[in-house]
Design a protein around this motif. Structure first.
Motif, PDB file in Angstrom:
ATOM      1  N   LYS A   1       4.473   5.942  -7.117  1.00  0.00           N
ATOM      2  CA  LYS A   1       3.282   6.177  -6.300  1.00  0.00           C
ATOM      3  C   LYS A   1       3.611   7.023  -5.073  1.00  0.00           C
ATOM      4  O   LYS A   1       2.779   7.798  -4.599  1.00  0.00           O
ATOM      5  CB  LYS A   1       2.643   4.850  -5.899  1.00  0.00           C
ATOM      6  CG  LYS A   1       2.010   4.093  -7.062  1.00  0.00           C
ATOM      7  CD  LYS A   1       0.940   4.924  -7.764  1.00  0.00           C
ATOM      8  CE  LYS A   1       0.324   4.203  -8.943  1.00  0.00           C
ATOM      9  NZ  LYS A   1      -0.683   5.045  -9.654  1.00  0.00           N
TER      10      LYS A   1
ATOM     11  N   GLY B   1       0.211   5.429  -0.707  1.00  0.00           N
ATOM     12  CA  GLY B   1      -0.786   6.437  -1.037  1.00  0.00           C
ATOM     13  C   GLY B   1      -2.149   5.784  -1.182  1.00  0.00           C
ATOM     14  O   GLY B   1      -2.588   5.019  -0.323  1.00  0.00           O
ATOM     15  N   ASP B   2      -2.819   6.060  -2.296  1.00  0.00           N
ATOM     16  CA  ASP B   2      -4.129   5.467  -2.551  1.00  0.00           C
ATOM     17  C   ASP B   2      -4.037   4.184  -3.374  1.00  0.00           C
ATOM     18  O   ASP B   2      -5.059   3.620  -3.753  1.00  0.00           O
ATOM     19  CB  ASP B   2      -5.029   6.465  -3.302  1.00  0.00           C
ATOM     20  CG  ASP B   2      -5.333   7.695  -2.463  1.00  0.00           C
ATOM     21  OD1 ASP B   2      -5.410   7.560  -1.228  1.00  0.00           O
ATOM     22  OD2 ASP B   2      -5.487   8.782  -3.048  1.00  0.00           O
ATOM     23  N   TYR B   3      -2.818   3.733  -3.622  1.00  0.00           N
ATOM     24  CA  TYR B   3      -2.619   2.591  -4.529  1.00  0.00           C
ATOM     25  C   TYR B   3      -2.316   1.327  -3.734  1.00  0.00           C
ATOM     26  O   TYR B   3      -1.583   1.355  -2.739  1.00  0.00           O
ATOM     27  CB  TYR B   3      -1.463   2.877  -5.484  1.00  0.00           C
ATOM     28  CG  TYR B   3      -1.297   1.834  -6.564  1.00  0.00           C
ATOM     29  CD1 TYR B   3      -2.063   1.889  -7.727  1.00  0.00           C
ATOM     30  CD2 TYR B   3      -0.377   0.808  -6.425  1.00  0.00           C
ATOM     31  CE1 TYR B   3      -1.908   0.934  -8.714  1.00  0.00           C
ATOM     32  CE2 TYR B   3      -0.216  -0.156  -7.419  1.00  0.00           C
ATOM     33  CZ  TYR B   3      -0.983  -0.084  -8.553  1.00  0.00           C
ATOM     34  OH  TYR B   3      -0.832  -1.034  -9.527  1.00  0.00           O
ATOM     35  N   SER B   4      -2.882   0.213  -4.194  1.00  0.00           N
ATOM     36  CA  SER B   4      -2.616  -1.085  -3.578  1.00  0.00           C
ATOM     37  C   SER B   4      -2.144  -2.068  -4.637  1.00  0.00           C
ATOM     38  O   SER B   4      -2.746  -2.176  -5.715  1.00  0.00           O
ATOM     39  CB  SER B   4      -3.879  -1.634  -2.896  1.00  0.00           C
ATOM     40  OG  SER B   4      -4.273  -0.803  -1.819  1.00  0.00           O
TER      41      SER B   4
ATOM     42  N   GLU C   1       3.802  10.522  -6.408  1.00  0.00           N
ATOM     43  CA  GLU C   1       2.455  11.019  -6.699  1.00  0.00           C
ATOM     44  C   GLU C   1       1.739  11.432  -5.419  1.00  0.00           C
ATOM     45  O   GLU C   1       1.045  12.459  -5.378  1.00  0.00           O
ATOM     46  CB  GLU C   1       1.663   9.928  -7.419  1.00  0.00           C
ATOM     47  CG  GLU C   1       0.267  10.346  -7.836  1.00  0.00           C
ATOM     48  CD  GLU C   1      -0.472   9.240  -8.578  1.00  0.00           C
ATOM     49  OE1 GLU C   1      -1.700   9.132  -8.400  1.00  0.00           O
ATOM     50  OE2 GLU C   1       0.187   8.486  -9.328  1.00  0.00           O
ATOM     51  N   ALA C   2       1.909  10.644  -4.356  1.00  0.00           N
ATOM     52  CA  ALA C   2       1.236  10.948  -3.091  1.00  0.00           C
ATOM     53  C   ALA C   2       1.721  12.258  -2.488  1.00  0.00           C
ATOM     54  O   ALA C   2       0.977  12.948  -1.784  1.00  0.00           O
ATOM     55  CB  ALA C   2       1.460   9.801  -2.106  1.00  0.00           C
TER      56      ALA C   2
ATOM     57  N   SER D   1       0.850  -1.202   0.000  1.00  0.00           N
ATOM     58  CA  SER D   1       0.000   0.000   0.000  1.00  0.00           C
ATOM     59  C   SER D   1       0.881   1.246   0.000  1.00  0.00           C
ATOM     60  O   SER D   1       1.727   1.415   0.887  1.00  0.00           O
ATOM     61  CB  SER D   1      -0.904   0.005   1.223  1.00  0.00           C
ATOM     62  OG  SER D   1      -1.684   1.184   1.280  1.00  0.00           O
TER      63      SER D   1
ATOM     64  N   THR E   1       4.159   1.120   2.967  1.00  0.00           N
ATOM     65  CA  THR E   1       4.288   2.348   3.755  1.00  0.00           C
ATOM     66  C   THR E   1       4.471   1.978   5.219  1.00  0.00           C
ATOM     67  O   THR E   1       3.909   0.999   5.699  1.00  0.00           O
ATOM     68  CB  THR E   1       3.034   3.222   3.590  1.00  0.00           C
ATOM     69  OG1 THR E   1       2.833   3.503   2.199  1.00  0.00           O
ATOM     70  CG2 THR E   1       3.187   4.538   4.338  1.00  0.00           C
TER      71      THR E   1
END
Length: 296
Positions: A91, A31-34, A94-95, A29, A47
């Motif tokens: 990612k 940010g918003d990505y899994s 991006e976060a 995981s 994270t």
């Protein structure tokens, strides 16, 4: 005493637990990505918190196997693993894209790899693009302001170390007392390329860090910023270097970080004393013929 207390080889997941704040690792995981947990199973990414600070962790899992690519085991970075690691970096960027440099999350690389996975399928499908993409991702994140700290806990060998470690701002390594191994090319390969006798290279390796392998020699070359003497010190020293990298970037001294910074550090330590002279000579020779090519 555990029978493995004298080595961290093959213990990437253990290292994650030793470094981060307890029970904060959110695997796959960012940010918003899994990530699909079945994808790139030999790369442990996610994270976590380190002394309360949000970080991204990228590690080798030498206990995992990639059933789709039989050559990927024991910490080898395969094609899927390299793409997964690269995506983890992007990612993370991006976060934090709207955050100031001082708030860009650190990226901690835990390095224990014997190399890449150059199977026939991987070569055909684009192994070089995967590892190159991971190197590029780390370089972009470093230049965007993310502190990147690589900690070698076991093996840092060949092309896998090139993509998983050498683009970091600072590289740290456990002491050779833990069996830590660092080398980009073994003496047998150097001999094959340079046509020099192995015996001569082995003699040079006892005194010349350019031909040698190991933590101490890489320290003299500037390739290792600091040697960590015990596993209990990893957490504090990694955190210390994160703070140092933040401060260096805030001061705009980017040439003291990453590959260029290691070159300067190696010169200061007496391990790379002719590097800048050689580069200057090459630049001078190029300038004499540049117009023939640039303006042709």
């Amino acid at each position: 005493m555990d029978e493995f207390d004298n080595t961290m080889i093959g213990r990437g997941r253990d290292a994650i637990g030793m470094i981060i704040d307890p029970k904060t690792f959110q695997e796959n995981s960012v940010g918003d990505y899994s990530f699909d947990p079945e994808y790139g199973p030999c790369a442990a990414v996610g994270t976590a918190k380190l002394q309360g600070r949000c970080i991204t962790v990228i590690a080798n899992d030498a206990q995992a196997f990639n059933d789709r690519f039989p050559v990927v085991f024991g910490g080898i970075i395969g094609m899927e693993e390299a793409y997964k690691m690269a995506m983890t970096v992007y990612k993370s960027m991006e976060a934090d894209k709207d955050k100031p440099m001082a708030e860009k999350r650190p990226i901690v690389l835990i390095v224990d790899t014997p190399g890449n996975g150059p199977g026939k399928m991987e070569e055909i499908a684009g192994m070089n693009k995967a590892t190159g993409g991971y190197q590029l991702a780390l370089a972009e994140a470093r230049k965007a302001g993310h502190p990147i700290i690589a900690c070698v806990i076991g093996r840092a060998i060949s092309g896998a170390f090139l993509c998983h470690g050498l683009q970091a701002d600072h590289i740290l390594a456990l002491s050779k007392d833990y069996g830590t191994m660092i080398h980009v090319m073994p003496i047998t390969s150097i001999s094959r390329i340079t046509k020099m006798d192995i015996e001569k290279l082995e003699a040079l390796s006892t005194s010349n860090p350019v031909f040698a392998a190991g933590v101490d020699f890489f320290y003299k070359l500037g390739g290792v910023e600091e040697v960590i003497n015990t596993v209990d010190d990893m957490r504090e020293i990694i955190s210390k270097h994160i703070n140092e990298v933040y401060a260096i970037k805030a001061a705009g001294k980017f040439d003291r970080l990453g590959p260029w910074g290691r070159g300067l550090l190696g010169e200061e330590r007496g391990g790379r004393i002719v590097r800048l002279k050689a580069m200057g000579k090459m630049d001078g020779e190029f300038e004499t013929v540049a117009d023939q090519y640039i303006n042709a």
